[in-house]
Scaffold this motif. Structure first.
Motif, PDB file in Angstrom:
ATOM      1  N   UNK A  47       1.059  -1.440   0.145  1.00 61.57           N
ATOM      2  CA  UNK A  47      -0.163  -0.035   0.370  1.00 61.57           C
ATOM      3  C   UNK A  47       0.851   1.066  -0.012  1.00 61.57           C
ATOM      4  N   UNK A  48       0.407   2.404  -0.261  1.00 58.95           N
ATOM      5  CA  UNK A  48       1.476   3.720  -0.221  1.00 58.95           C
ATOM      6  C   UNK A  48       0.923   4.397   0.450  1.00 58.95           C
ATOM      7  N   UNK A  49       1.635   4.600   0.952  1.00 53.55           N
ATOM      8  CA  UNK A  49       1.771   6.134   2.289  1.00 53.55           C
ATOM      9  C   UNK A  49      -0.044   6.618   2.219  1.00 53.55           C
ATOM     10  N   UNK A  50      -0.359   7.250   3.292  1.00 51.74           N
ATOM     11  CA  UNK A  50      -1.697   7.454   3.555  1.00 51.74           C
ATOM     12  C   UNK A  50      -2.986   7.067   3.203  1.00 51.74           C
ATOM     13  N   UNK A  51      -2.429   5.514   2.526  1.00 50.28           N
ATOM     14  CA  UNK A  51      -3.555   4.985   2.082  1.00 50.28           C
ATOM     15  C   UNK A  51      -4.512   4.202   2.618  1.00 50.28           C
ATOM     16  N   UNK A  52      -5.789   3.726   3.096  1.00 55.34           N
ATOM     17  CA  UNK A  52      -6.603   3.457   4.754  1.00 55.34           C
ATOM     18  C   UNK A  52      -6.484   1.926   4.248  1.00 55.34           C
ATOM     19  N   UNK A  53      -6.365   0.731   5.475  1.00 57.15           N
ATOM     20  CA  UNK A  53      -6.614  -0.317   5.681  1.00 57.15           C
ATOM     21  C   UNK A  53      -7.508  -0.878   6.311  1.00 57.15           C
ATOM     22  N   UNK A  54      -7.783  -1.653   6.675  1.00 55.32           N
ATOM     23  CA  UNK A  54      -8.490  -1.960   7.427  1.00 55.32           C
ATOM     24  C   UNK A  54      -7.934  -3.248   7.967  1.00 55.32           C
TER      25      UNK A  54
END
Length: 143
Positions: A47-54
């Motif tokens: 994932x990229x910096x700033x992206x959201x994960x659950x």
């Protein structure tokens, strides 16, 4: 400094601590205790910096209420934003065999991802019933 008229509304330290919401989540094969606005270092995530994960919750503590039932914990979700990458300490390994002239020097530095916890809460909509329950309901309707 706390003014005297505001002092009574804060409550005791024990009350403030017991009202804190935290969760135990599974991330990268490990379990982490997380609370709102915590920055946690976990194994490398795509994932990229700033992206959201659950992250999947295993246990949720909401004040004095402990939620560990899998059916009820499944409704909770822990969301986090990727802050950046990190690297662990350098690990040096030296292989040496006596009287043979064999020497090898190796090094390793584990890669990690830092995530900031942005939310711990229940889903607004309940999750769909599992397939086995849906099949049992359909079979009951046929009978």
């Amino acid at each position: 400094m706390v003014t005297p008229e505001f002092r009574g509304t804060l409550g005791s330290a024990k009350e403030r601590e017991s009202s804190r919401v935290y969760a135990i989540v599974r991330c990268g094969g490990r379990q982490e205790k997380v609370a709102l606005d915590d920055v946690v270092t976990v194994d490398k995530l795509p994932g990229e910096v700033g992206s959201s994960i659950t992250l999947p919750a295993l246990l949720v503590v909401d004040g004095d209420r402990v939620i560990s039932d899998p059916a009820e914990v499944g409704r909770y979700e822990v969301t986090a934003d990727i802050v950046g990458d990190a690297a662990g300490p350098k690990i040096n390994m030296i292989h040496y065999r006596n009287k043979t002239g064999y020497r090898r020097r190796l090094g390793h530095r584990q890669r990690y991802t830092q995530v900031r916890i942005t939310g711990i809460g229940a889903d607004s909509k309940p999750k769909a019933r599992t397939q086995s329950k849906a099949k049992a309901a359909a079979k009951a309707e046929e009978d």
